[in-house]
Design an enzyme around this catalytic site. Structure first.
Site, PDB file in Angstrom:
ATOM      1  N   ASP A   1      68.049  -9.760 153.354  1.00 41.42           N
ATOM      2  CA  ASP A   1      68.078  -8.281 153.086  1.00 41.42           C
ATOM      3  C   ASP A   1      69.569  -7.553 153.283  1.00 41.42           C
ATOM      4  O   ASP A   1      69.596  -7.186 154.659  1.00 41.42           O
ATOM      5  CB  ASP A   1      66.872  -7.595 153.228  1.00 41.42           C
ATOM      6  CG  ASP A   1      66.709  -6.219 152.635  1.00 41.42           C
ATOM      7  OD1 ASP A   1      67.596  -5.527 152.189  1.00 41.42           O
ATOM      8  OD2 ASP A   1      65.580  -5.756 152.376  1.00 41.42           O
TER       9      ASP A   1
ATOM     10  N   ARG B   1      80.465   0.186 156.331  1.00 38.42           N
ATOM     11  CA  ARG B   1      80.804   0.674 157.867  1.00 38.42           C
ATOM     12  C   ARG B   1      81.306  -0.704 158.643  1.00 38.42           C
ATOM     13  O   ARG B   1      82.213  -0.472 159.433  1.00 38.42           O
ATOM     14  CB  ARG B   1      79.773   1.182 158.428  1.00 38.42           C
ATOM     15  CG  ARG B   1      79.828   1.666 159.937  1.00 38.42           C
ATOM     16  CD  ARG B   1      78.577   2.638 160.230  1.00 38.42           C
ATOM     17  NE  ARG B   1      77.361   1.548 160.399  1.00 38.42           N
ATOM     18  CZ  ARG B   1      76.182   2.061 160.577  1.00 38.42           C
ATOM     19  NH1 ARG B   1      75.805   3.518 160.731  1.00 38.42           N
ATOM     20  NH2 ARG B   1      75.525   1.416 160.635  1.00 38.42           N
TER      21      ARG B   1
ATOM     22  N   TYR C   1      65.761   6.687 141.932  1.00 40.12           N
ATOM     23  CA  TYR C   1      67.069   5.947 141.429  1.00 40.12           C
ATOM     24  C   TYR C   1      68.149   6.833 140.954  1.00 40.12           C
ATOM     25  O   TYR C   1      69.455   6.700 141.523  1.00 40.12           O
ATOM     26  CB  TYR C   1      66.555   4.904 140.283  1.00 40.12           C
ATOM     27  CG  TYR C   1      67.984   4.240 139.884  1.00 40.12           C
ATOM     28  CD1 TYR C   1      67.819   3.022 140.337  1.00 40.12           C
ATOM     29  CD2 TYR C   1      68.567   4.567 138.687  1.00 40.12           C
ATOM     30  CE1 TYR C   1      69.006   2.147 140.079  1.00 40.12           C
ATOM     31  CE2 TYR C   1      69.471   3.673 138.445  1.00 40.12           C
ATOM     32  CZ  TYR C   1      69.649   2.368 138.918  1.00 40.12           C
ATOM     33  OH  TYR C   1      70.824   1.434 138.528  1.00 40.12           O
TER      34      TYR C   1
ATOM     35  N   LYS D   1      72.034   7.147 142.994  1.00 36.85           N
ATOM     36  CA  LYS D   1      73.153   6.790 142.239  1.00 36.85           C
ATOM     37  C   LYS D   1      74.296   7.925 142.179  1.00 36.85           C
ATOM     38  O   LYS D   1      75.225   7.763 142.297  1.00 36.85           O
ATOM     39  CB  LYS D   1      72.652   6.179 141.001  1.00 36.85           C
ATOM     40  CG  LYS D   1      72.134   4.954 140.760  1.00 36.85           C
ATOM     41  CD  LYS D   1      73.013   3.826 141.583  1.00 36.85           C
ATOM     42  CE  LYS D   1      72.224   2.251 141.720  1.00 36.85           C
ATOM     43  NZ  LYS D   1      73.179   1.335 142.088  1.00 36.85           N
TER      44      LYS D   1
ATOM     45  N   VAL E   1      72.682  -2.883 131.032  1.00 38.54           N
ATOM     46  CA  VAL E   1      73.026  -4.382 131.233  1.00 38.54           C
ATOM     47  C   VAL E   1      71.884  -5.279 131.106  1.00 38.54           C
ATOM     48  O   VAL E   1      70.674  -5.027 131.657  1.00 38.54           O
ATOM     49  CB  VAL E   1      73.735  -4.374 132.337  1.00 38.54           C
ATOM     50  CG1 VAL E   1      74.493  -5.620 132.480  1.00 38.54           C
ATOM     51  CG2 VAL E   1      74.759  -3.208 132.538  1.00 38.54           C
TER      52      VAL E   1
END
Length: 252
Positions: free
Chosen positions: A66, A124, A156, A160, A189
């Site tokens: 993850d 980072r 969401y 974004k 998509v």
């Protein structure tokens, strides 16, 4: 679909998250076939095994984990071995279209963690290497939901919009050090990202809009074409851009 450009990523090491399926996989495959060394990461080991098998004759290393977790980022950076020329933050999850009045803490925190905090932490981690080298390209996958409020739920959409802002921040602060940061905003998509609509209110509010204005579903390879262009020297003068790749949805 655009054809692969032979040798476009020769000598370069590119990290791709969410590389086990969908846009991430298509991106990893294209980079490898264009000569790049790929560090492919995903949470599902079986998916990465399939990618490695497909690209068995090419320099692809896989990291299972993850990307929100520090230990996964450490493994990715160890695999990169002190060189990162590009980073594609593709991994992402949806939010079941839960509106602001119904969003629960667990969904909010998980979506923001995967879609925003993970990309921030990995960015980072790679920036010191890129700054030392005086060059580097970072591409974040945003969404049509970074442009409007009518394509998904509250978590969401917020994530974004935030990744678009974070992309511009990286471009502003580190552009003078040779770093380019851009984002792609896909529309619909064909991927395996689960997108159930768990809210009756959201279905009544968002559903008719999506049915009326969403263009045909794109293939992952079409998004990979845009991502790899932004990662490559072909887009050397492009920095801080949010590039819609949505079949014209953003023009409606």
């Amino acid at each position: 679909m655009t054809e692969a450009t032979t040798g476009r990523f020769a000598g370069k090491t590119i990290i791709v998250t969410g590389a086990g399926s969908g846009i991430g996989r298509a991106t990893a495959v294209r980079i490898a076939r264009e000569g790049g060394r790929v560090i492919a990461t995903d949470v599902v080991a079986e998916r990465l095994n399939d990618v490695r098998a497909e690209l068995s004759d090419l320099p692809v290393e896989t990291v299972v984990g993850d990307v929100c977790r520090a230990e996964t980022i450490d493994l990715i950076m160890r695999a990169a071995a002190d060189r990162v020329d590009g980073l594609a933050n593709v991994a992402g999850i949806m939010d079941a279209f839960l509106p602001p009045s119904e969003i629960d803490d667990a969904t909010w925190e998980r979506v923001l963690s995967v879609n925003l905090t993970g990309p921030m932490r990995l960015t980072r981690a790679v920036l010191p290497l890129m700054i030392a080298a005086g060059s580097g390209a970072i591409v974040n996958v945003a969404s049509e939901a970074a442009l409007r409020g009518s394509t998904s739920g509250a978590a969401y959409t917020s994530s974004k919009h935030a990744i678009a802002g974070y992309t511009k921040s990286v471009a502003f602060f580190h552009g003078p050090q040779g770093i380019r940061a851009n984002a792609v905003a896909p529309g619909a998509v064909a991927t395996n990202i689960e997108a159930p609509m768990r809210s009756e209110y959201a279905a009544s509010r968002v559903g008719p809009i999506l049915q009326a204005i969403v263009p045909p579903v794109a293939q992952p390879e079409q998004l990979a074409a845009a991502i790899t262009w932004l990662l490559s020297d072909d887009s050397a003068n492009v920095n801080g851009v949010l590039l819609p790749s949505d079949g014209g949805w953003s023009a409606i």
